[in-house]
Motif scaffolding. Structure first.
Motif, PDB file in Angstrom:
ATOM      1  N   PRO A  86       6.739   5.131  -2.281  1.00 47.33           N
ATOM      2  CA  PRO A  86       5.371   4.626  -2.185  1.00 47.33           C
ATOM      3  C   PRO A  86       4.714   4.434  -3.556  1.00 47.33           C
ATOM      4  O   PRO A  86       4.730   5.349  -4.390  1.00 47.33           O
ATOM      5  N   HIS A  87       4.187   3.251  -3.775  1.00 48.93           N
ATOM      6  CA  HIS A  87       3.558   2.910  -5.053  1.00 48.93           C
ATOM      7  C   HIS A  87       2.555   1.781  -4.810  1.00 48.93           C
ATOM      8  O   HIS A  87       2.574   1.151  -3.746  1.00 48.93           O
ATOM      9  N   SER A  88       1.706   1.520  -5.807  1.00 44.71           N
ATOM     10  CA  SER A  88       0.787   0.395  -5.699  1.00 44.71           C
ATOM     11  C   SER A  88       0.690  -0.325  -7.037  1.00 44.71           C
ATOM     12  O   SER A  88       1.015   0.250  -8.080  1.00 44.71           O
ATOM     13  N   HIS A  89       0.271  -1.594  -6.976  1.00 48.75           N
ATOM     14  CA  HIS A  89       0.116  -2.410  -8.185  1.00 48.75           C
ATOM     15  C   HIS A  89      -1.369  -2.703  -8.366  1.00 48.75           C
ATOM     16  O   HIS A  89      -1.943  -3.478  -7.595  1.00 48.75           O
ATOM     17  N   PRO A  90      -1.986  -2.076  -9.382  1.00 46.37           N
ATOM     18  CA  PRO A  90      -3.435  -2.239  -9.547  1.00 46.37           C
ATOM     19  C   PRO A  90      -3.878  -3.673  -9.848  1.00 46.37           C
ATOM     20  O   PRO A  90      -5.016  -4.023  -9.571  1.00 46.37           O
ATOM     21  N   THR A  93      -1.154  -8.773  -6.158  1.00 48.82           N
ATOM     22  CA  THR A  93      -0.536  -8.885  -4.838  1.00 48.82           C
ATOM     23  C   THR A  93       0.938  -9.132  -5.073  1.00 48.82           C
ATOM     24  O   THR A  93       1.325  -9.750  -6.068  1.00 48.82           O
ATOM     25  N   GLU A  94       1.775  -8.612  -4.182  1.00 49.35           N
ATOM     26  CA  GLU A  94       3.230  -8.751  -4.314  1.00 49.35           C
ATOM     27  C   GLU A  94       3.761  -9.521  -3.122  1.00 49.35           C
ATOM     28  O   GLU A  94       3.340  -9.281  -1.996  1.00 49.35           O
ATOM     29  N   SER A  95       4.685 -10.448  -3.383  1.00 45.39           N
ATOM     30  CA  SER A  95       5.383 -11.113  -2.303  1.00 45.39           C
ATOM     31  C   SER A  95       6.855 -11.052  -2.631  1.00 45.39           C
ATOM     32  O   SER A  95       7.240 -11.221  -3.787  1.00 45.39           O
ATOM     33  N   VAL A 132      -0.815   0.821  -1.160  1.00 49.83           N
ATOM     34  CA  VAL A 132       0.400   1.631  -1.293  1.00 49.83           C
ATOM     35  C   VAL A 132       1.469   1.098  -0.350  1.00 49.83           C
ATOM     36  O   VAL A 132       1.202   0.859   0.835  1.00 49.83           O
ATOM     37  N   HIS A 133       2.671   0.895  -0.892  1.00 51.16           N
ATOM     38  CA  HIS A 133       3.772   0.322  -0.110  1.00 51.16           C
ATOM     39  C   HIS A 133       5.107   0.898  -0.562  1.00 51.16           C
ATOM     40  O   HIS A 133       5.195   1.556  -1.595  1.00 51.16           O
ATOM     41  N   PHE A 134       6.143   0.625   0.225  1.00 49.39           N
ATOM     42  CA  PHE A 134       7.494   1.091  -0.111  1.00 49.39           C
ATOM     43  C   PHE A 134       8.496   0.137   0.518  1.00 49.39           C
ATOM     44  O   PHE A 134       8.145  -0.679   1.402  1.00 49.39           O
ATOM     45  N   ALA A 148       7.694 -11.094  -6.330  1.00 47.25           N
ATOM     46  CA  ALA A 148       6.858 -11.884  -7.247  1.00 47.25           C
ATOM     47  C   ALA A 148       5.438 -11.328  -7.226  1.00 47.25           C
ATOM     48  O   ALA A 148       4.975 -10.810  -6.205  1.00 47.25           O
ATOM     49  N   PHE A 149       4.749 -11.446  -8.358  1.00 50.84           N
ATOM     50  CA  PHE A 149       3.404 -10.870  -8.515  1.00 50.84           C
ATOM     51  C   PHE A 149       2.458 -11.904  -9.116  1.00 50.84           C
ATOM     52  O   PHE A 149       2.867 -12.682  -9.986  1.00 50.84           O
ATOM     53  N   ASN A 150       1.187 -11.855  -8.725  1.00 49.20           N
ATOM     54  CA  ASN A 150       0.221 -12.757  -9.348  1.00 49.20           C
ATOM     55  C   ASN A 150      -0.451 -12.080 -10.555  1.00 49.20           C
ATOM     56  O   ASN A 150      -1.677 -12.089 -10.692  1.00 49.20           O
TER      57      ASN A 150
END
Ligand code: GLV
Ligand code: MN
Length: 195
Positions: A86-90, A93-95, A132-134, A148-150
């Motif tokens: 579990p982690h997050s990107h401050p 958005t992730e695809s 938070v996702h995994f 991919a990230f914006n």
């Protein structure tokens, strides 16, 4: 989620001594085709670690050509049973798309609602910014995904290492109170991350 660029490109000058929000641009006379291509995601990452997974980064620090362009990519490899914890990107958005294997992909909203699905090769997921996702390898063999990230530098807050392997470490009383467990539980978790 990055600011809009003000020019066609701004290949990061990683040797610049001045510091700005992003990286200064390399002089245009020194820009070559090589600056816009990156081979760092070709190789399978080494998954011999406690999580059985590894993230290979393709952000502005590895791929200076994406500087100021508001995008980047990662590759995540999984051993059988491996987890990208579990982690997050401050900042993004992730695809992602599963390239090989079968992954359980899940995230939790700010209202504490859990959304998840098991994906096979070719299927995509999206993780809203900051949540938070995994991903967990639930297939028989190895797995990998491209994400991919914006943002050219999404950042990652990895929940287990943030809470249990920071430097200096979070005092045990904060963690025992937070998780409503005894000291030895916290010590045991901390020891798994070499803290
Ligand atoms: C996957 O979730 C990644 O952040 O690379
Ligand atoms: Mn992620």
């Amino acid at each position: 989620a990055d600011a809009d660029p003000l020019q066609d490109f701004c290949v990061a000058d990683r040797n610049a001594t001045i510091s700005v929000n992003g990286f200064p641009c390399k002089p245009i006379s020194q820009v070559t085709s090589e600056d816009f291509f990156f081979s760092g995601l070709m190789k399978e990452g080494n998954t011999s670690n406690v999580f059985g997974s590894t993230v290979t980064l393709g952000n502005v620090l590895e791929f200076p050509g994406v500087n100021t362009l508001g995008i980047s990519m990662n590759r995540v490899d999984f051993a059988p049973g491996g987890i990208n914890p579990p982690h997050s990107h401050p900042r993004a958005t992730e695809s992602g798309v599963v390239i090989q294997g079968k992954l359980l992909v899940g995230f939790v909203t700010t209202n504490n609602v859990y959304y998840s699905k098991v994906l096979s090769a070719g299927q995509m997921f999206v993780i809203p910014r900051g949540l938070v996702h995994f991903q967990r390898n639930v297939g028989e063999g190895k797995a990998f995904t491209l994400a991919a990230f914006n943002s050219h530098l999404p950042g990652a807050v990895v929940v287990p290492t943030t809470l249990f392997a920071s430097t200096p470490s979070i005092p045990n009383e904060v963690l025992t109170q937070t998780f409503q467990v005894k000291d030895e539980v916290i010590n045991s978790i901390k020891s798994k991350f070499g803290a």
